[in-house]
Write a protein that holds these residues in place. Structure first.
Motif, PDB file in Angstrom:
ATOM      1  N   GLN A   1       0.845  -1.197   0.000  1.00 47.68           N
ATOM      2  CA  GLN A   1       0.000   0.000   0.000  1.00 47.68           C
ATOM      3  C   GLN A   1       0.876   1.241   0.000  1.00 47.68           C
ATOM      4  OE1 GLN A   1      -2.910   0.290   3.166  1.00 47.68           O
ATOM      5  NE2 GLN A   1      -3.578   2.329   2.488  1.00 47.68           N
ATOM      6  N   VAL A   2       0.562   2.144  -0.922  1.00 46.60           N
ATOM      7  CA  VAL A   2       1.314   3.392  -1.062  1.00 46.60           C
ATOM      8  C   VAL A   2       0.434   4.553  -0.599  1.00 46.60           C
ATOM      9  CG1 VAL A   2       2.524   4.883  -2.696  1.00 46.60           C
ATOM     10  CG2 VAL A   2       2.499   2.413  -3.073  1.00 46.60           C
TER      11      VAL A   2
ATOM     12  N   ILE B   1      -0.454   7.479  -1.454  1.00 51.47           N
ATOM     13  CA  ILE B   1      -0.283   8.139  -2.748  1.00 51.47           C
ATOM     14  C   ILE B   1      -0.468   9.653  -2.672  1.00 51.47           C
ATOM     15  CG2 ILE B   1      -2.686   7.919  -3.579  1.00 51.47           C
ATOM     16  CD1 ILE B   1       0.144   6.824  -5.802  1.00 51.47           C
TER      17      ILE B   1
ATOM     18  N   LEU C   1       6.004   7.309  -1.092  1.00 51.82           N
ATOM     19  CA  LEU C   1       6.499   6.997  -2.437  1.00 51.82           C
ATOM     20  C   LEU C   1       7.989   6.684  -2.401  1.00 51.82           C
ATOM     21  CD1 LEU C   1       4.637   9.783  -4.434  1.00 51.82           C
ATOM     22  CD2 LEU C   1       4.223   7.331  -4.512  1.00 51.82           C
TER      23      LEU C   1
ATOM     24  N   LEU D   1       0.443  -3.049  -6.239  1.00 49.62           N
ATOM     25  CA  LEU D   1       0.346  -1.864  -5.390  1.00 49.62           C
ATOM     26  C   LEU D   1      -1.116  -1.530  -5.136  1.00 49.62           C
ATOM     27  CD1 LEU D   1       2.962   0.548  -7.072  1.00 49.62           C
ATOM     28  CD2 LEU D   1       3.329  -1.036  -5.141  1.00 49.62           C
TER      29      LEU D   1
ATOM     30  N   ALA E   1      -3.670   1.719  -3.362  1.00 51.54           N
ATOM     31  CA  ALA E   1      -3.727   3.065  -2.795  1.00 51.54           C
ATOM     32  C   ALA E   1      -5.173   3.545  -2.685  1.00 51.54           C
ATOM     33  CB  ALA E   1      -2.927   4.055  -3.640  1.00 51.54           C
TER      34      ALA E   1
ATOM     35  N   LEU F   1      -0.292   5.762  -9.583  1.00 48.18           N
ATOM     36  CA  LEU F   1      -0.153   4.388  -9.059  1.00 48.18           C
ATOM     37  C   LEU F   1       0.106   3.409 -10.203  1.00 48.18           C
ATOM     38  CD1 LEU F   1      -0.262   2.971  -6.239  1.00 48.18           C
ATOM     39  CD2 LEU F   1      -2.525   2.154  -6.922  1.00 48.18           C
ATOM     40  N   GLN F   2      -0.594   3.609 -11.309  1.00 44.87           N
ATOM     41  CA  GLN F   2      -0.358   2.731 -12.459  1.00 44.87           C
ATOM     42  C   GLN F   2       1.084   2.844 -12.961  1.00 44.87           C
ATOM     43  OE1 GLN F   2      -1.983   3.709 -16.342  1.00 44.87           O
ATOM     44  NE2 GLN F   2      -2.413   1.560 -16.737  1.00 44.87           N
TER      45      GLN F   2
ATOM     46  N   ILE G   1      -2.886  -3.852  -9.657  1.00 45.68           N
ATOM     47  CA  ILE G   1      -3.100  -2.474  -9.235  1.00 45.68           C
ATOM     48  C   ILE G   1      -4.469  -2.401  -8.566  1.00 45.68           C
ATOM     49  CG2 ILE G   1      -3.170  -0.060  -9.949  1.00 45.68           C
ATOM     50  CD1 ILE G   1      -1.703  -0.916 -12.532  1.00 45.68           C
TER      51      ILE G   1
ATOM     52  N   MET H   1      -7.074  -0.255  -6.937  1.00 45.12           N
ATOM     53  CA  MET H   1      -7.524   1.131  -6.750  1.00 45.12           C
ATOM     54  C   MET H   1      -8.936   1.273  -7.290  1.00 45.12           C
ATOM     55  SD  MET H   1      -5.122   3.011  -9.620  1.00 45.12           S
ATOM     56  CE  MET H   1      -5.367   2.750 -11.393  1.00 45.12           C
TER      57      MET H   1
END
Ligand SMILES: *Cc1c(COP(=O)(O)O)cnc(C)c1O
Length: 238
Positions: free
Chosen positions: A145-146, A148, A159, A179, A181, A196-197, A208, A210
């Protein structure tokens, strides 16, 4: 629906009605996924719909299960531990996702319960997950998890920390597959989804995660492979 004529009919009639509306909600979300895929030249088979069932009980979840939904998400280990073992005993093929923050002292319980963990966000958690997996034969798929939008109250690594965290997971023998977010609530999510992509692509990660009820079509257009949808499938949470 006709009026019930005996004591034994109402239950069945009510159950059927609930299943139809759960099926309708799934169909509605799926048709919006399909439209977003068509608009962006994607194959809808590449978008996994995770029904986020946090705060909802077995009855609401069972309606979705009966309508064919198999992927579910929870944000708390304790709540999932109370709800899902019984549901898993009754339904085949359930895939359970943890979409909320995970404390290291709950890593073993999370490894036992979940098939996918979206919230790996620090080295100490990587170590706890590696220990927990070494002690069992369970290997949940893991996403980092970022944070973002760089928000202090949100989970996720920064990041800047992300590449080192992925490297530390790999050297601990854990495979990070993607990932995840949650963009800032009050901003246009599109630039965050696009970022994020880009990050996932740079890291060579296929998944991904999201997009939520309010913004999943945009997330799909920007490359989401897992969308986490709660209220659009279950109704509002109190
Ligand atoms: C609750 C939650 C969702 C689903 O939110 P909705 O707006 O109800 O679709 C998705 N992701 C995470 C991390 C959540 O906590």
């Amino acid at each position: 629906m006709s009026a019930p004529t005996s004591l034994f009919e109402p239950t069945e009639a009510v159950t059927t009605d609930t299943e139809v509306s759960a099926a309708d909600r799934i169909a509605e979300v799926q048709s919006r996924i399909n439209l977003a895929c068509r608009a962006s030249g994607r194959d809808a088979a590449g978008v996994a719909l995770v029904a986020v069932s946090k705060t909802f009980g077995a009855d609401a979840i069972t309606s979705l299960l009966a309508a064919g939904q198999k992927r579910f998400g929870e944000n708390r280990v304790q709540e999932a531990a109370e709800k899902w073992p019984a549901l898993r005993a009754g339904w085949a093929g359930i895939e359970l996702h943890l979409v909320g923050q995970l404390q290291s002292n709950k890593a073993a319980e999370a490894v036992a319960l979940f098939d996918v963990i979206h919230s790996v966000d620090r080295a100490s958690l990587v170590a706890a997950l590696a220990r927990a997996m070494a002690a069992t034969d369970r290997r949940p798929r893991l996403l980092v998890q970022v944070n973002i939008g760089d928000e202090p109250q949100k989970g996720g690594c920064s990041l800047g920390e992300m590449p080192a965290l992925i490297a530390s997971a790999r050297s601990a023998g854990l495979d990070i597959c993607g990932l995840m977010a949650v963009p800032p609530a009050d901003r246009d999510p599109a630039p965050f989804f696009a970022l994020l992509q880009k990050l996932a692509h740079e890291q060579g990660l296929p998944e991904i995660s999201m997009g939520m009820s309010g913004d999943f079509p945009i997330a799909v257009q920007l490359g989401a492979t897992m969308i986490r949808v709660g209220s659009a499938l279950f109704g509002g949470r109190s």
